[in-house]
Write an enzyme that holds these catalytic residues in place. Structure first.
Site, short mmCIF file in Angstrom:
data_model
loop_
_atom_site.label_atom_id
_atom_site.label_comp_id
_atom_site.label_asym_id
_atom_site.label_seq_id
_atom_site.Cartn_x
_atom_site.Cartn_y
_atom_site.Cartn_z
N GLY A 1 -2.11 -4.88 -7.74
CA GLY A 1 -2.89 -4.07 -6.80
C GLY A 1 -2.19 -2.77 -6.46
O GLY A 1 -2.79 -1.87 -5.90
N LYS A 2 -0.87 -2.69 -6.77
CA LYS A 2 -0.08 -1.50 -6.44
C LYS A 2 -0.37 -1.04 -5.01
O LYS A 2 -0.44 0.15 -4.72
CB LYS A 2 -0.34 -0.39 -7.46
CG LYS A 2 0.06 -0.81 -8.89
CD LYS A 2 -0.07 0.28 -9.92
CE LYS A 2 0.45 -0.13 -11.28
NZ LYS A 2 -0.28 -1.22 -11.96
N ARG A 3 -0.47 -2.00 -4.08
CA ARG A 3 -0.81 -1.69 -2.70
C ARG A 3 0.35 -0.99 -2.02
O ARG A 3 1.52 -1.17 -2.39
CB ARG A 3 -1.16 -2.98 -1.94
CG ARG A 3 -2.43 -3.67 -2.44
CD ARG A 3 -3.64 -2.76 -2.34
NE ARG A 3 -4.89 -3.48 -2.53
CZ ARG A 3 -5.68 -3.38 -3.59
NH1 ARG A 3 -5.35 -2.60 -4.61
NH2 ARG A 3 -6.82 -4.05 -3.65
#
Lengths: 314, 314
Positions: B105-107
């Site tokens: 998600g590369k949040r």
């Protein structure tokens, strides 16, 4: 160009602020939560229904005075896919009411994957030839750490769909300097280098009022950097978080604006959403007044900033 | 500690690879799509149902040979909230089959908002006292541009929930160097500075096998940097994208491993998911063999990497 629409709404409403919609159950009056649990049980569906009802009440109370809302994805994902459906329904409701919607997702990836995010939040997706709009925001916050491969897929979608982006440049948090303030070998900071990129990327999405479709996030908690970046990135419109709960005040955000009062939009989330809890100390705290309390707080914020920057004109 | 579980699964299966689940409708055989449209129409619900069916078939074909799967959020968000529900259901199915799930998600965000992302993807959320797991992955990819305020909220949740993170350090894309390769004033690159941070953050989540619960994303397309970072970040486990479709080969990923064959897990998404389309040129391309084709490709990839790095041991 999407940010032209935002600028026009700011001028029309004489209000350079955006209401953050970051709903947590704790922020939502009990009478709303109870009605949702009645319908859906104490489940993610029930929580999501409460989020949506709360948001609609906020939007009803704010849509004629604020130009934009900014739902923060994290607070919807926190309630699972029903929460994400509430994000969709919130965006749709806000757009129905004429608001400009900035989805705060800080998304980032590359190539085909970034194109998928762009389609999800800012564009359309083909399902066997039919085009569907999955979330339909007007703008999305993104993280540029991956470089141009992470941004150019967005620019294509933004051009086609009249949508825009805000790239993280200098964030409002205390530790933002750990990496963003590091000096590069040319003597510039990393955030300034990111600001340069925004100016470059923005060249592909020029706007009518001097600002491109590639905005930047620059925090209210760093007024000196806000001033520096306003000068260094003259075509880049700023989304300014950190006002209110995070400590930023009207004097702190003022350097983000140009001499016409354009160039920035200031966000407040908790200050507006939770105004009823503060007000409730006087009124009994049942929260039925939460819309009115939010509206009063939004007006206070608008008036404080406009008193500082003056009339906003094109 | 979550990455200990991943390491044990890698050793047990003698396979340091992860299958990316990045489904697009284009990758899904027509017979699956048609069955889903029959049920739900040519809608996002129909598309999402096809995604889930496709993923389940891939998981069935792979779960006994690969230790982990990595669904990429963008491809689910692209199909709106029904797509996000398919992400949830995919994660649940993969975990049922004993797979370690890395949500890609590369949040990134700060404070309470990052806590919300952590709860969403790696933890639990209270709904009036009941704890619910919104997505339930074992690990999440995150972007560290915001500094420690964006990472420490994750560490708390990871410790409590036995989950982990992978921080973007040096990504696999051609333009990753634009910012990540910039030299800082101490002569280090930005990606190396991010690697240092991973070592520091990882100190809070120590593991049994020398690697912490804070991993790093380092691309297969930059073998020299992979080698450099393996040395510079000895307690940081690497998630290595870029194998196959993006051009990385077994020789390129080898520097990411330590002398025991640990230290890295290599991802392939399109190579595995779309193996049936390549194979189909021979077999008529109806796609009924997509699971088998994916399995054969996953075995080829495993064998190529293991031939290069040797037996993997604790």
């Amino acid at each position: 160009m999407a940010l032209d629409r935002l600028i026009e709404a700011i001028v029309e409403k004489q209000n350079p602020t955006v209401a953050g919609l970051d709903p947590k159950l704790d922020y939502i009056p009990a009478y709303i939560r109870e009605a949702s649990y009645e319908k859906y049980g104490k489940t993610l569906e029930g929580a999501a229904d409460a989020l949506l009802t709360f948001n609609k009440g906020l939007i009803d109370a704010l849509y004629d005075i604020v130009p934009a809302v900014k739902p923060q994805c994290a607070y919807y994902e926190m309630y699972g896919w029903p929460g994400v459906k509430a994000l969709h329904d919130t965006i749709a409701y806000a757009k129905e009411k004429g608001l400009f919607v900035i989805t705060d997702g800080k998304r980032n990836d590359i190539g085909a994957t970034m194109t998928a995010y762009a389609a999800a939040h800012l564009g359309q997706v083909p399902v066997e030839g039919e085009l569907v709009s999955p979330f339909g925001a007007d703008a999305l916050t993104v993280n540029g750490y991956l470089g141009s491969d992470g941004i150019t897929p967005l620019l294509t979608v933004c051009r086609e769909q009249d949508t825009g982006i805000f790239v993280l440049v200098k964030t409002s948090n205390p530790s933002s300097g750990e990496l963003q303030d590091r000096l590069l070998d040319d003597g510039k900071t990393l955030y300034a280098a990111m600001g340069d990129r925004c100016e470059q990327w923005g060249g592909q999405l020029p706007g009518k009022y001097g600002y491109s479709g590639v905005g930047a996030v620059v925090g209210a908690t760093y007024p000196a950097q806000l001033q520096e970046m306003r000068k260094a990135a003259p075509h880049t419109f700023f989304l300014v978080p950190g006002y209110g709960a995070q400590g930023g005040a009207a004097d702190d955000v003022a350097p983000g604006f140009d001499e016409k009062g354009l160039g920035a939009i200031v966000n407040s989330s908790r200050g507006i959403m939770c105004a009823w809890q503060k007000a409730g100390q006087k009124t009994g705290q049942d929260g039925k007044n939460y819309g009115q309390a939010a509206r009063e707080e939004a007006i206070r914020m608008r008036d404080a900033i406009v008193a500082r920057i003056g009339k906003i004109s094109l």
